[in-house]
Design a protein around this motif. Structure first.
Motif, mmCIF file in Angstrom:
data_model
loop_
_atom_site.group_PDB
_atom_site.id
_atom_site.type_symbol
_atom_site.label_atom_id
_atom_site.label_comp_id
_atom_site.label_asym_id
_atom_site.label_seq_id
_atom_site.Cartn_x
_atom_site.Cartn_y
_atom_site.Cartn_z
ATOM 1 N N ARG A 330 36.323 39.675 50.587
ATOM 2 C CA ARG A 330 35.206 40.436 50.016
ATOM 3 C C ARG A 330 35.601 41.898 50.035
ATOM 4 O O ARG A 330 36.273 42.358 50.955
ATOM 5 C CB ARG A 330 33.931 40.218 50.831
ATOM 6 C CG ARG A 330 32.712 40.952 50.272
ATOM 7 C CD ARG A 330 31.450 40.482 50.960
ATOM 8 N NE ARG A 330 31.196 39.084 50.642
ATOM 9 C CZ ARG A 330 30.596 38.235 51.470
ATOM 10 N NH1 ARG A 330 30.225 38.630 52.666
ATOM 11 N NH2 ARG A 330 30.379 36.998 51.098
ATOM 12 N N GLY A 331 35.224 42.614 48.986
ATOM 13 C CA GLY A 331 35.618 44.012 48.923
ATOM 14 C C GLY A 331 34.673 44.840 48.086
ATOM 15 O O GLY A 331 33.793 44.319 47.396
ATOM 16 N N LEU A 332 34.855 46.148 48.159
ATOM 17 C CA LEU A 332 34.067 47.080 47.372
ATOM 18 C C LEU A 332 34.818 47.402 46.090
ATOM 19 O O LEU A 332 35.949 47.894 46.119
ATOM 20 C CB LEU A 332 33.798 48.356 48.170
ATOM 21 C CG LEU A 332 33.072 48.170 49.500
ATOM 22 C CD1 LEU A 332 32.830 49.515 50.169
ATOM 23 C CD2 LEU A 332 31.765 47.418 49.310
ATOM 24 N N VAL A 333 34.196 47.123 44.972
ATOM 25 C CA VAL A 333 34.853 47.220 43.675
ATOM 26 C C VAL A 333 34.781 48.647 43.135
ATOM 27 O O VAL A 333 33.815 49.372 43.393
ATOM 28 C CB VAL A 333 34.213 46.217 42.687
ATOM 29 C CG1 VAL A 333 32.779 46.597 42.378
ATOM 30 C CG2 VAL A 333 35.043 46.071 41.428
ATOM 31 N N ASN A 334 35.800 49.050 42.389
ATOM 32 C CA ASN A 334 35.869 50.406 41.853
ATOM 33 C C ASN A 334 35.471 50.509 40.389
ATOM 34 O O ASN A 334 35.582 51.583 39.788
ATOM 35 C CB ASN A 334 37.294 50.960 42.016
ATOM 36 C CG ASN A 334 37.632 51.257 43.454
ATOM 37 O OD1 ASN A 334 36.787 51.700 44.221
ATOM 38 N ND2 ASN A 334 38.870 51.001 43.840
ATOM 39 N N TYR A 335 35.015 49.403 39.812
ATOM 40 C CA TYR A 335 34.611 49.383 38.403
ATOM 41 C C TYR A 335 33.259 48.692 38.263
ATOM 42 O O TYR A 335 32.890 47.846 39.084
ATOM 43 C CB TYR A 335 35.621 48.619 37.544
ATOM 44 C CG TYR A 335 36.954 49.301 37.354
ATOM 45 C CD1 TYR A 335 37.171 50.149 36.269
ATOM 46 C CD2 TYR A 335 38.001 49.078 38.245
ATOM 47 C CE1 TYR A 335 38.404 50.760 36.075
ATOM 48 C CE2 TYR A 335 39.239 49.687 38.067
ATOM 49 C CZ TYR A 335 39.431 50.530 36.974
ATOM 50 O OH TYR A 335 40.645 51.136 36.793
ATOM 51 N N ASP A 336 32.533 49.028 37.197
ATOM 52 C CA ASP A 336 31.331 48.291 36.844
ATOM 53 C C ASP A 336 31.724 46.958 36.209
ATOM 54 O O ASP A 336 32.788 46.844 35.587
ATOM 55 C CB ASP A 336 30.482 49.072 35.843
ATOM 56 C CG ASP A 336 29.942 50.380 36.420
ATOM 57 O OD1 ASP A 336 30.112 50.605 37.640
ATOM 58 O OD2 ASP A 336 29.362 51.162 35.644
ATOM 59 N N SER A 337 30.852 45.965 36.336
ATOM 60 C CA SER A 337 31.148 44.639 35.778
ATOM 61 C C SER A 337 31.307 44.685 34.259
ATOM 62 O O SER A 337 32.070 43.899 33.686
ATOM 63 C CB SER A 337 30.047 43.652 36.149
ATOM 64 O OG SER A 337 28.768 44.116 35.734
ATOM 65 N N ARG A 338 30.624 45.582 33.604
ATOM 66 C CA ARG A 338 30.730 45.652 32.141
ATOM 67 C C ARG A 338 32.060 46.217 31.675
ATOM 68 O O ARG A 338 32.476 46.000 30.537
ATOM 69 C CB ARG A 338 29.587 46.485 31.574
ATOM 70 C CG ARG A 338 29.616 47.945 32.013
ATOM 71 C CD ARG A 338 28.429 48.719 31.482
ATOM 72 N NE ARG A 338 28.467 50.111 31.919
ATOM 73 C CZ ARG A 338 27.515 50.993 31.629
ATOM 74 N NH1 ARG A 338 26.469 50.618 30.906
ATOM 75 N NH2 ARG A 338 27.610 52.240 32.054
ATOM 76 N N ASP A 339 32.740 46.957 32.568
ATOM 77 C CA ASP A 339 34.012 47.574 32.188
ATOM 78 C C ASP A 339 35.228 46.704 32.498
ATOM 79 O O ASP A 339 36.289 46.888 31.898
ATOM 80 C CB ASP A 339 34.184 48.922 32.905
ATOM 81 C CG ASP A 339 33.117 49.928 32.505
ATOM 82 O OD1 ASP A 339 32.667 49.868 31.343
ATOM 83 O OD2 ASP A 339 32.757 50.765 33.354
ATOM 84 N N LEU A 340 35.083 45.791 33.445
ATOM 85 C CA LEU A 340 36.254 45.051 33.920
ATOM 86 C C LEU A 340 36.850 44.048 32.939
ATOM 87 O O LEU A 340 38.079 43.919 32.863
ATOM 88 C CB LEU A 340 35.909 44.326 35.229
ATOM 89 C CG LEU A 340 36.232 45.067 36.522
ATOM 90 C CD1 LEU A 340 35.799 44.242 37.727
ATOM 91 C CD2 LEU A 340 37.724 45.377 36.602
ATOM 92 N N PRO A 341 36.048 43.275 32.191
ATOM 93 C CA PRO A 341 36.649 42.226 31.343
ATOM 94 C C PRO A 341 37.757 42.711 30.426
ATOM 95 O O PRO A 341 38.754 42.011 30.213
ATOM 96 C CB PRO A 341 35.452 41.697 30.545
ATOM 97 C CG PRO A 341 34.294 41.914 31.469
ATOM 98 C CD PRO A 341 34.581 43.220 32.158
ATOM 99 N N GLY A 342 37.629 43.913 29.889
ATOM 100 C CA GLY A 342 38.655 44.429 28.986
ATOM 101 C C GLY A 342 39.935 44.873 29.679
ATOM 102 O O GLY A 342 40.926 45.192 29.005
#
Length: 377
Positions: A330-342
């Protein structure tokens, strides 16, 4: 070993004591004044002996039932929050009055899961607790039920107490309830025996821990064993017993069940992530990324991510999942979910060249990662 651990509890400072709703309130709610006064007397004596004490107290919702005319603990969150709003004030007023009788000042500390998962929040929570202790105050900690949503709840104060124990580098944690110890079967069943010592809580898989707790609380033996796992994995000696036996437990007598520390004190951040963070989503990793993260301590890069689920923003906690669907970290993510897929499957160098230098960064930095047991779902 058991004698040494009980002696450690008897001399521990700081010490965290957690008490459940059933120990402070009647079966239909409302504060049981005599029970609360008896507990405060025990804790005040420990303070007089020189120990710093933090009290993690359930009971706000239960204390609000009677004033609101409710006969049972409500199931819906809105009514629970209303009961907590009424009951928390009454609970803290009762503690303040009883501690004052012993010349002690009590201070209210209300926490949500965000307060111990987001770095700025948990650093502030630790600073506040340490300052209160340094000033001779007895912090009375509870989950902030009035504002917490289902997504950001600890779930029970047993886990909160274990995390607070690690937060302040406590030497011991005592979990008080209406059960005097952990048993190898239901306590009321003939032939069930008290377990006086647990060298490793992970070895209790064959023990029948029973169901949930009382009608006015949320915990049970399962949550207490889980709390013991959290605390002992952080190097905190833990003792489980009933509230009427609190004085004997604090004196190091042979009561309850004592859990031995299984690890040296670790980094608070990793403990928060592993046990307190509420995951807002999941990142599915390929085999190479799983190997890099779990075995080699590497940061997670976009190239190793297969898919993204959930809705989250930068700074939220997310689960890292292998191709078989098992949560490995488990970790703290540096991107929003809407930005990651691309960004998935691409190198940070290519992303920086195409999108700008700000994209040459990890999805989850290794400092913001906590490993979890393989196989967790």
């Amino acid at each position: 070993m058991t004698t040494d651990l009980r002696a450690r509890v008897a001399s521990a400072s700081p010490l965290v004591v957690k008490v459940g709703s059933s120990s402070l309130t009647g079966p239909e709610g409302g504060i049981a004044a005599e029970r609360l006064a008896a507990l405060v007397e025990v804790l005040a004596a420990r303070r007089a002996a020189g120990s710093q004490v933090v009290l993690v107290s359930s009971g706000a919702i239960a204390a609000g039932l009677t004033p609101l005319g409710l006969s049972v603990r409500p199931r819906d969150l809105a009514t629970q929050q209303a009961a907590a709003s009424v009951g928390q004030g009454a609970l803290v007023a009762a503690y303040s009055a009883q501690f004052a009788r012993h010349g002690l000042l009590a201070g209210q500390v209300l926490l949500t899961a965000d307060d111990v998962t987001r770095r700025g929040h948990y650093v502030n929570a630790r600073r506040t607790l340490e300052k209160l202790l340094a000033m001779g105050v007895v912090p009375v900690v509870n989950e902030n039920d009035t504002v917490a949503t289902h997504e950001i709840r600890f779930g029970d104060n047993d886990r909160l107490a274990a995390l607070v124990a690690h937060l302040i580098n406590a030497e011991a944690l005592i979990l008080l309830s209406d059960v005097d110890a952990l048993y190898d079967g239901p306590p009321r069943r003939p032939g069930s025996c008290r377990i006086d010592f647990v060298p490793d809580a992970d070895d209790l898989g064959g023990v029948d821990l029973g169901g949930s707790g009382s009608g006015v609380g949320t915990g049970g033996m399962v949550t207490k064993v889980e709390a013991a796992q959290i605390a002992t994995s952080a190097g905190v000696t833990t003792l489980l017993t009933s509230t009427p036996l609190a004085q004997r437990a604090l004196a190091g007598e042979d009561v309850g069940t004592v859990f031995a520390p299984t690890h040296a004190r670790g980094r608070a951040r990793q403990l928060w992530l592993a046990y307190a963070a509420s995951s807002r989503g999941a990142l599915t990793l390929d085999d190479g990324a799983v190997e890099a993260v779990t075995r080699h301590g590497k940061s997670l890069l976009p190239a190793g991510i297969r898919s993204v689920t959930g809705r989250f923003v930068s700074g939220d906690a997310v689960d890292l999942v292998d191709l078989a669907g098992r949560v490995v970290a488990r970790g703290l993510v540096n991107y929003d979910s809407r930005d990651l897929p691309g960004l998935l499957g691409r190198s940070t160098r290519d992303l920086a060249r195409q999108l700008g230098a700000e994209y040459e960064r990890e999805v989850v930095h290794h400092d913001d990662l906590a490993m979890l047991r393989r196989g967790r779902r």
